[in-house]
Design a protein around this motif. Sequence first.
Motif, PDB file in Angstrom:
ATOM      1  N   PHE B 173       0.844  -1.223  -0.142  1.00  0.00           N
ATOM      2  CA  PHE B 173      -0.053   0.158   0.190  1.00  0.00           C
ATOM      3  C   PHE B 173       0.701   1.112   0.043  1.00  0.00           C
ATOM      4  CE2 PHE B 173      -3.770  -2.451   1.840  1.00  0.00           C
ATOM      5  CZ  PHE B 173      -3.768  -3.213   0.791  1.00  0.00           C
ATOM      6  N   GLN B 375      -1.598   2.223  21.971  1.00  0.00           N
ATOM      7  CA  GLN B 375      -2.874   1.829  22.116  1.00  0.00           C
ATOM      8  C   GLN B 375      -3.721   2.722  23.022  1.00  0.00           C
ATOM      9  OE1 GLN B 375      -4.748  -1.639  24.556  1.00  0.00           O
ATOM     10  NE2 GLN B 375      -5.153  -2.619  22.662  1.00  0.00           N
ATOM     11  N   ALA B 378      -4.054   6.002  21.346  1.00  0.00           N
ATOM     12  CA  ALA B 378      -5.247   5.997  20.256  1.00  0.00           C
ATOM     13  C   ALA B 378      -6.573   6.081  20.924  1.00  0.00           C
ATOM     14  CB  ALA B 378      -4.825   4.714  19.459  1.00  0.00           C
ATOM     15  N   LEU B 384      -4.396   7.282  16.017  1.00  0.00           N
ATOM     16  CA  LEU B 384      -3.487   5.888  16.098  1.00  0.00           C
ATOM     17  C   LEU B 384      -2.371   6.296  15.560  1.00  0.00           C
ATOM     18  CD1 LEU B 384      -4.202   2.679  15.762  1.00  0.00           C
ATOM     19  CD2 LEU B 384      -3.464   3.062  13.621  1.00  0.00           C
ATOM     20  N   TYR B 421      -1.115   4.277  10.016  1.00  0.00           N
ATOM     21  CA  TYR B 421      -2.218   3.701   9.130  1.00  0.00           C
ATOM     22  C   TYR B 421      -1.529   2.571   8.175  1.00  0.00           C
ATOM     23  CZ  TYR B 421      -4.734   7.795  10.570  1.00  0.00           C
ATOM     24  OH  TYR B 421      -5.179   8.797  11.629  1.00  0.00           O
ATOM     25  N   PHE B 422      -0.239   2.638   8.040  1.00  0.00           N
ATOM     26  CA  PHE B 422       0.509   1.624   7.264  1.00  0.00           C
ATOM     27  C   PHE B 422       1.385   0.525   8.125  1.00  0.00           C
ATOM     28  CE2 PHE B 422      -0.424   4.941   4.337  1.00  0.00           C
ATOM     29  CZ  PHE B 422      -1.073   4.545   3.295  1.00  0.00           C
ATOM     30  N   MET B 424      -0.087  -1.338  10.239  1.00  0.00           N
ATOM     31  CA  MET B 424      -1.048  -2.336  11.026  1.00  0.00           C
ATOM     32  C   MET B 424      -0.640  -3.877  11.199  1.00  0.00           C
ATOM     33  SD  MET B 424      -3.335   0.069  11.982  1.00  0.00           S
ATOM     34  CE  MET B 424      -4.173  -1.044  12.949  1.00  0.00           C
ATOM     35  N   VAL B 425       0.407  -4.075  10.402  1.00  0.00           N
ATOM     36  CA  VAL B 425       0.880  -5.599  10.615  1.00  0.00           C
ATOM     37  C   VAL B 425       1.360  -5.566  11.925  1.00  0.00           C
ATOM     38  CG1 VAL B 425       2.600  -7.246   9.740  1.00  0.00           C
ATOM     39  CG2 VAL B 425       1.189  -6.011   8.237  1.00  0.00           C
ATOM     40  N   TYR B 427       0.592  -3.759  14.642  1.00  0.00           N
ATOM     41  CA  TYR B 427      -0.481  -3.333  15.538  1.00  0.00           C
ATOM     42  C   TYR B 427      -1.221  -4.791  15.740  1.00  0.00           C
ATOM     43  CZ  TYR B 427      -0.550   1.604  16.570  1.00  0.00           C
ATOM     44  OH  TYR B 427      -0.226   2.779  17.061  1.00  0.00           O
ATOM     45  N   GLN B 428      -1.272  -5.492  14.779  1.00  0.00           N
ATOM     46  CA  GLN B 428      -2.097  -6.763  14.608  1.00  0.00           C
ATOM     47  C   GLN B 428      -1.101  -7.837  15.280  1.00  0.00           C
ATOM     48  OE1 GLN B 428      -2.947  -8.618  10.811  1.00  0.00           O
ATOM     49  NE2 GLN B 428      -3.878 -10.355  11.786  1.00  0.00           N
ATOM     50  N   ASN B 431      -2.051  -6.695  18.950  1.00  0.00           N
ATOM     51  CA  ASN B 431      -3.559  -7.045  19.234  1.00  0.00           C
ATOM     52  C   ASN B 431      -3.659  -8.666  19.493  1.00  0.00           C
ATOM     53  OD1 ASN B 431      -4.509  -4.420  18.968  1.00  0.00           O
ATOM     54  ND2 ASN B 431      -4.908  -4.794  16.672  1.00  0.00           N
ATOM     55  N   ASP B 432      -2.913  -9.385  18.842  1.00  0.00           N
ATOM     56  CA  ASP B 432      -2.808 -10.770  19.154  1.00  0.00           C
ATOM     57  C   ASP B 432      -2.013 -11.312  20.130  1.00  0.00           C
ATOM     58  OD1 ASP B 432      -4.423 -11.073  16.800  1.00  0.00           O
ATOM     59  OD2 ASP B 432      -3.068 -11.563  15.446  1.00  0.00           O
TER      60      ASP B 432
END
Lengths: 456, 456
Positions: B173, B375, B378, B384, B421-422, B424-425, B427-428, B431-432
């Motif tokens: 992206f 987090q 945000a 974010l 915003y770019f 998110m990998v 952040y994922q 989050n996981d």
Amino acid sequence: MSKEIPYKIYLEESEMPAQWYNVRAHMKNKPAPILNPATLQPITVEELTPIFCEELAKQELDDTTPYIDIPEEIREFYKMYRPSPLVRAYCLEKSLGTPAKIYYKFEGNNTSGSHKLNSAIAQAYYAMKQGLKGVTTETGAGQWGTALSMACSYFGLDCQVYMVKVSYEQKPFRREVMRTYGAKITPSPSMETEIGRKINAEFPGTSGSLGCAISEAVEAATAQEGYRYVLGSVLSQVLLHQTIIGLETQTALKKYDIVPDMIIGCAGGGSNLGGLISPFAGEKLRGEADYQIIAVEPASCPSLTRGRYAYDFCDTGKVCPLAKMYTLGSGFIPSANHAGGLRYHGMSSIVSQLYDDGLIDAVSVEQTAVFEAAQQFARIEGILPAPESSHAIRVAIDEAMKCKETGEEKTIVFGLTGTGYFDMVAYQKFNDGQMTDYVPTDAELEESLAKLPKVD
Amino acid sequence: MSKEIPYKIYLEESEMPAQWYNVRAHMKNKPAPILNPATLQPITVEELTPIFCEELAKQELDDTTPYIDIPEEIREFYKMYRPSPLVRAYCLEKSLGTPAKIYYKFEGNNTSGSHKLNSAIAQAYYAMKQGLKGVTTETGAGQWGTALSMACSYFGLDCQVYMVKVSYEQKPFRREVMRTYGAKITPSPSMETEIGRKINAEFPGTSGSLGCAISEAVEAATAQEGYRYVLGSVLSQVLLHQTIIGLETQTALKKYDIVPDMIIGCAGGGSNLGGLISPFAGEKLRGEADYQIIAVEPASCPSLTRGRYAYDFCDTGKVCPLAKMYTLGSGFIPSANHAGGLRYHGMSSIVSQLYDDGLIDAVSVEQTAVFEAAQQFARIEGILPAPESSHAIRVAIDEAMKCKETGEEKTIVFGLTGTGYFDMVAYQKFNDGQMTDYVPTDAELEESLAKLPKVD
């Protein structure tokens, strides 16, 4: 002598609107009442409250109060990302060589990336005030789901988002933004609701649709104690909250003695357009001013320009109330090559009535031309726009080029609803020269419209 | 009586800085001269100009002129996305229950998503003024490449970006944003340069590194008529352009009679930190004021806190000049679990000298703690943040919590360099619950530092 106009007009906090504007109060022809899907009779606040928050149900049906106070806590939240700038597009004007003066109201400077946050925070606030535990909603591309996640996180509400399965899989980054805000994201159709299980059984492997996600979200709201359903567009309450856009625009223009000739907004369900133009339409309705107002919709989903003004279901699952609106039929789905949002089959009943009364014009544009405008705008104005917003850019540029031909110094204001940072798959298609256009045939629309409900 | 402080302090256009501030002019101990890699002697403007634009080469070596005019065309571009807001973090303060007053200078409201655009537009401008056809650069995560693409597009310059292959593939992206701005993106190592072909032959299937991409970009610049190489951090010219951040911050603070106790910035190559703190460090150097200045770096790439102050190569390929700086050795690469930027082995020579002279403090933080702060921020402040910026957030929150314990009403200012915003990998992963920390061992650092060049 007129003041020199800066690139960006920011209001002071003290100039920010303290009330939303309810344009229905000044409409001679009110939008037709929304109907209870069970009885086909005008729905009451009491009938709406099992699904919607009480205060929001009241706002939905209130077509007489012109100004509604914005609660203090919402105004405080607005101050975190608002006022949004009204930008003078000096660079674009210069690049086009047009005598037109171009302004855009930019709603993308917040993490939801669009104007959706304006209504999300209001809806979350009323849910919190009502003592609810949480809200449910659906999201397609993800802007609304993101906005609602942010709003719920702020007020400590649980947020359950049914995300169309194809988006859930293809837009993992939007999903992660929502998860970062603590929302629970369920790919739809899921096995968690009755309707979801039914659809999964009927269409194994389906990638879902917005209509199905709405139905799941509504079921989830009514099945859980302390939950209500919320929606990000189409509804009159949403347009009400979005008038913060138009009111700020109006104040910013007046501050510099700018009188617009033309106001342009993209139109999907109508929330951005309605929010931007309501205060200006109000002036027209009250005979105080005249503006040309243009709604821009995709040629692939042309509810205003090719739809029928009739009662229709607001959702594909037919569980929501019926509204009289310009519609393509609740079963209409834009062709698969359609990128971005603005894919709703109908149009806000307020926008529909204003259009029917001749207060708004509408045009449709094809998506390749839209992305050409998006690229041009990004390169000149430095903001990579959302595909939705780029519909308005397309027409603003076209109108500015007409001025170049005629020599008219028109003042054009358009709504730039958001950024395209999560839409790069569509941009890639455009960059690769793979983007195509599709305009539904008359026969396709006839087929869809033939299924409109019969309401006397 | 002091004025009421709004959520966001925006300067008027007329209050925007007309000059950059060159802190070197006020430093008693100037940064050590950069050296020609061939001769190990201080490099001259003439030796720099085959690689860098002439005006930029001059800025690079100018350590005596305190203020340098910002050309009119750059100031016009700045007006499209600047002044950036100085935000009072009322919501964060309330949420932390701290008596501290927290402000952040937010540089993320532009499509490059960070402060990088401040220098990109300056470098593109000087390239255009010199009559060049284009520029080459490298990019890792992509913020700098995006900023440069935007700047080149604006001035009609060709932009060639060598993007580390693993990023090119994993961040499609970012790549598409750059392509939308007309840049040519080449995954590095490529088959288009001698060094790229050599590396591909030596390490078949390699996913590339920043060092290799720099070498390719430098080779491409020197191989093409009318091209120069540009860089997004570390260099003194870049810090100079970035002082727009600190100067605006200073003006905004003074406008409301706010005197900060503490200024915090994240530090990778030092461009954001240096830009933010230079004007404040200048006041310290001139004996006009005193502030605590804190550089925050990742524990996995701790150049200031654990590196050596020595001459080193600025790039892994050893084709660029040598600089005296805090460094981990030009062969140092942060461990694979390191997310986000701030992965440069060294530190701006200006920041290094200020740190060595005790004008700046430095701390390092681990990335799980950084993402916890990201987090939290945000959810409370509605933005974010980029992983890089979140290093500063971490320490700002920690300092605010210390104030809560002591009851001190300190005024904390930190730099929020951009949005995530770019990212998110990463952040994922957080989050996981899959994010991990890594701190290099002393032995690892010793091994890397043992390879520092011998310079007398």
